[in-house]
Scaffold this active site. Structure first.
Site, PDB file in Angstrom:
ATOM      1  N   GLY A  46      -5.576  -1.316   9.662  1.00 13.07           N
ATOM      2  CA  GLY A  46      -6.156  -0.302   8.717  1.00 13.07           C
ATOM      3  C   GLY A  46      -7.601  -0.630   7.549  1.00 13.07           C
ATOM      4  O   GLY A  46      -7.683  -1.719   7.815  1.00 13.07           O
ATOM      5  N   SER A  70       2.281  -8.804   2.658  1.00 10.67           N
ATOM      6  CA  SER A  70       1.691  -8.436   1.353  1.00 10.67           C
ATOM      7  C   SER A  70       0.020  -8.900   1.898  1.00 10.67           C
ATOM      8  O   SER A  70      -0.555  -9.793   1.251  1.00 10.67           O
ATOM      9  CB  SER A  70       2.070  -9.120  -0.080  1.00 10.67           C
ATOM     10  OG  SER A  70       0.659  -8.828  -0.598  1.00 10.67           O
ATOM     11  N   CYS A 129      -2.428   3.398   0.412  1.00  8.70           N
ATOM     12  CA  CYS A 129      -3.127   2.972  -0.410  1.00  8.70           C
ATOM     13  C   CYS A 129      -2.894   3.520  -1.728  1.00  8.70           C
ATOM     14  O   CYS A 129      -2.766   4.632  -1.790  1.00  8.70           O
ATOM     15  CB  CYS A 129      -4.458   2.859   0.543  1.00  8.70           C
ATOM     16  SG  CYS A 129      -4.691   2.724   1.276  1.00  8.70           S
ATOM     17  N   ASN A 191       5.584   4.196   7.112  1.00  9.48           N
ATOM     18  CA  ASN A 191       5.267   2.839   6.688  1.00  9.48           C
ATOM     19  C   ASN A 191       6.409   1.859   6.456  1.00  9.48           C
ATOM     20  O   ASN A 191       7.382   2.417   6.351  1.00  9.48           O
ATOM     21  CB  ASN A 191       3.904   3.047   6.122  1.00  9.48           C
ATOM     22  CG  ASN A 191       2.630   1.896   6.011  1.00  9.48           C
ATOM     23  OD1 ASN A 191       3.065   1.295   6.109  1.00  9.48           O
ATOM     24  ND2 ASN A 191       1.757   2.556   5.889  1.00  9.48           N
ATOM     25  N   THR A 192       5.750   0.604   5.840  1.00 11.40           N
ATOM     26  CA  THR A 192       6.347  -0.427   5.421  1.00 11.40           C
ATOM     27  C   THR A 192       7.258   0.225   4.782  1.00 11.40           C
ATOM     28  O   THR A 192       7.224   0.865   3.376  1.00 11.40           O
ATOM     29  CB  THR A 192       6.189  -1.720   5.305  1.00 11.40           C
ATOM     30  OG1 THR A 192       4.717  -1.370   4.318  1.00 11.40           O
ATOM     31  CG2 THR A 192       5.638  -1.704   6.052  1.00 11.40           C
TER      32      THR A 192
END
Lengths: 300, 244
Positions: A46, A70, A129, A191-192
C-alpha cells in the site's frame, strides 16, 4: 488444457492469481525464490503520497490459523515507488496493480495524478486508511463517505480502478453498491478484519495501536460470504481476497462470484503458495472437464 | 540462493531441557549468521519460524532452538524421517572478512546458536568465546575446539563463573565483538563498547512472517531508518542501531 486466462477490466491476466497487497512487497524479494512472472499480477505494498515509516512496537502476532499485523503502511511513497520500484517491477513480466491509500482526499488525487503518467496496469484504491478529516474513521466504513472519495478518484484516475473494500464497513453490500455507483470499475474484497490481542502477563494490548488487522485462513469463510453477497448485488467484476491458501479455496471464491483472486498470508506459510494454487486450479478444471474458468464464476 | 523445499529430519536431540538440536537435509551452503524459515509439515500452527544456522557440514544442516511457543513446541516432536518445509538460507549473515584482529564472541542463552558456525569460520587463535546461561549450560563443549579461550558463565553459578556473562568480557582486548542473545545483554555490550576502538556486530531476533523482506513485520530502527531484520539483518553493525 483448460483455459485459466482471464480478462479483467480489459487487462489480460495469464491466470487469475494475484499476490495481495502488503504481503509481497513489490515482488523483488519473492522473485529470488521463484519466477514471479508466472503470477497473474502483483498488488503492490500500500502506497501513500508521502513516504511512511510505519508503526512502532510489535507488528506481527500469530493467532489460531490467522495473523494479525500492524505494519502501519510503511512504504516509499508514490514518488519513491515510481522512481525506484516501477522500473524493476516492469522486468518481472506480470501485471502491476498499485494499491493506493490516503488520509485525505488530496492524498489520493495527487497520488493518482502521478500514477497516471506511469506504465502500471491498474489501481487498487485502498479505502481502509483512517480519514483525517472524518476524525480518523476509515473512508471504508460508511457508504456515503466511500462514495465521495471513489467518485472524485475516478474522475482523476486514467487507469482501470478497483476499490478494495474493508470488512469493517457498516454494511458490505451497501458499500459495494455505493462504490459501483461512484464509478468503481471493479471491487476487491476483503481487507483485514479489525482485531485485538492482549498480553496477559504485561496486562496491556500487544499492539501499540491497540487494534490490528487479522488475515489468514481464519478469515476465509467471512471473506467468501462477503464476496458472495457483494457479487450478487453489483454488476462490476470482483477480485476475491481473504485467507485463500489452496486451489480449493480459490475455486470457492470463483464459484462465489470472483473472477480474480488474491493470495496474501499464504505466501508467508509457504513462499511459493501462489504457484501451487495456479497449478491446482488447472488440475481441478481438467479433472472436472471444465474448459474455461469463466464457466465456474458465480455459479453458486 | 534462497530455496523453498521440503527437507527430511535426519536427527533430533534434546541437548538439555527445552533445548533441541535438529539435523536436517540441507542444500545450499549457508553463511554463518543466516537463518531458515522452518515449518513442520502438517503442524498445527500457521507461520514458519525463523531459526538460525547452528552448524552446516557435508549437506547436513543443524539448527539449535529453545521451545518457546506453539511452533517450537510442535517442532520438538519431530522425529527422524519426518519432513519440514524449509525456506533459506535467509538474511545477511556475518561477514567474516570484516572480522579483523582479535575477536570476542559473546552469546547469551539460545543466542549462542548462530555463533558456533561463525567461530568455525574464524582462526581459533584469534577468537575468545564467552557463553552466558541462566541456570543450565548447553553446547558449551562444542565451542571448545573453536576458540583460544572459552568462558562459561551461569547466573545460578551451577557451572563456570557465577554472574552475568557481560561482567567477564575483557572489553579492551578485542578489535571486533560479535554478540547474540537477550536484548538486555546486547544493550549492555553496545554501551560498554561505545567510544572504544572496537566494532560490534549484533545478531537480532524478531518476530517474522515472510522471512524474505516483503511484509515489513520485523523492522529494526537504525540510523538510516527502518531496516528489515530478515533482509538487511539479522546481523547489524551496532553503530547503526538505535536503542529504545
Amino acid at each position: 488444457m483448460a483455459n485459466i486466462m482471464v480478462d479483467f477490466l480489459g487487462i489480460p491476466f495469464k491466470n487469475p492469481v494475484v499476490a495481495a497487497s502488503g504481503t509481497f512487497g513489490f515482488g523483488e524479494e519473492y522473485h529470488t525464490i521463484y519466477d514471479v512472472g508466472r503470477l497473474g499480477g502483483i498488488s503492490t505494498k500500500g502506497l501513500t503520497r508521502m513516504e511512511k515509516e510505519g508503526n512502532d512496537g510489535i507488528r506481527l502476532w500469530e493467532t489460531p490459523m490467522g495473523l494479525m499485523n500492524s505494519i502501519g503502511l510503511q512504504n516509499p511513497g508514490v514518488e519513491g515507488f515510481i522512481s525506484r520500484e516501477i522500473p524493476k517491477m516492469k522486468q518481472l513480466g506480470t501485471n502491476i496493480i498499485v494499491n493506493l491509500g490516503g488520509n485525505t482526499l488530496e492524498d489520493y488525487l495527487i497520488g493518482l495524478e502521478w500514477l497516471n503518467q506511469t506504465e502500471v496496469d491498474m489501481i487498487e484504491l485502498n479505502i481502509s486508511c483512517p480519514n483525517v478529516k472524518a476524525g480518523g474513521m476509515a473512508f471504508g466504513i460508511k457508504g456515503e463517505v466511500a462514495y465521495e472519495v471513489v467518485k472524485v478518484a475516478k474522475k482523476i484516475c486514467k487507469k482501470p480502478m478497483m476499490v478494495k473494500l474493508s470488512p469493517n464497513a457498516e454494511n458490505i453490500v451497501e458499500m459495494g453498491i455505493a462504490c459501483e455507483a461512484a464509478g468503481a470499475d471493479a471491487l476487491s474484497l476483503i481487507n483485514t478484519l479489525n482485531a485485538m490481542a492482549i498480553d496477559i502477563n504485561k496486562r496491556k494490548a500487544v499492539f501499540d495501536n491497540i487494534y490490528a488487522g487479522l488475515s489468514g485462513p481464519a478469515i476465509k469463510p467471512v471473506a467468501l460470504r462477503m464476496v458472495h453477497q457483494v457479487a450478487n448485488a453489483v454488476k462490476i467484476p470482483i477480485c476475491g481476497v481473504g485467507g485463500i491458501s489452496t486451489a480449493e479455496d480459490a475455486i470457492e471464491f470463483f464459484m462465489a462470484g470472483a473472477s480474480l483472486i488474491q493470495v496474501g498470508t499464504a505466501n508467508f506459510v509457504k513462499a511459493d503458495s501462489c504457484l501451487d494454487i495456479i497449478d491446482g486450479i488447472t488440475d481441478f478444471l481438467e479433472k472436472e472437464n471444465i474448459k474455461d474458468i469463466q464457466d465456474i464464476i458465480g455459479i453458486v | 540462493m534462497t530455496q523453498s523445499y521440503q527437507s527430511t529430519v535426519l536427527k533430533q536431540k534434546e541437548v538439555c531441557e527445552g533445548i533441541f538440536e535438529l539435523t536436517l537435509e540441507g542444500r545450499e551452503v549457508p553463511k554463518p549468521g543466516q537463518f531458515y524459515m522452518v515449518k513442520r509439515d502438517h503442524g498445527d500452527y500457521l507461520l514458519p519460524r525463523p531459526i538460525s544456522v547452528y552448524d552446516f557440514c557435508e549437506g547436513k544442516l543443524k539448527l539449535l532452538y529453545r521451545v518457546e511457543g506453539k511452533g517450537t513446541k510442535s517442532m520438538a516432536r519431530l522425529k527422524e524421517g519426518d519432513t519440514v518445509q524449509l525456506l533459506g538460507p535467509l538474511g545477511n549473515g556475518f561477514d567474516v572478512d570484516q572480522m579483523k584482529g582479535k575477536v570476542g564472541i559473546v552469546g547469551g542463552g539460545i543466542g549462542i546458536a548462530p555463533l558456533l558456525y561463525l567461530a568455525k569460520k574464524l582462526e581459533p587463535k584469534s577468537v575468545d568465546i564467552y557463553l552466558g546461561y541462566k541456570e543450565q549450560d548447553y553446547c558449551a563443549d562444542s565451542f571448545q575446539a573453536n576458540g583460544n579461550k572459552v568462558t562459561v558463565v551461569t547466573e545460578s553459578g551451577k557451572l563456570g563463573f557465577k554472574g552475568f556473562v557481560t561482567d567477564f568480557v575483557k572489553w579492551d582486548q578485542y578489535d571486533t565483538i560479535v554478540t547474540c542473545g537477550p536484548e538486555i545483554m546486547m544493550e549492555k555490550i553496545l554501551r560498554e563498547s561505545q567510544g572504544k576502538e572496537v566494532t560490534v556486530f549484533a545478531s537480532l531476533e524478531r518476530r517474522m512472517a515472510c522471512g524474505v523482506g516483503a511484509c515489513l513485520g520485523c523492522v529494526v530502527k537504525t540510523t538510516t531508518g527502518n531496516q528489515r531484520a530478515c533482509k538487511e539483518g539479522p546481523v547489524f553493525n551496532a553503530d547503526h542501531l538505535i536503542l529504545d
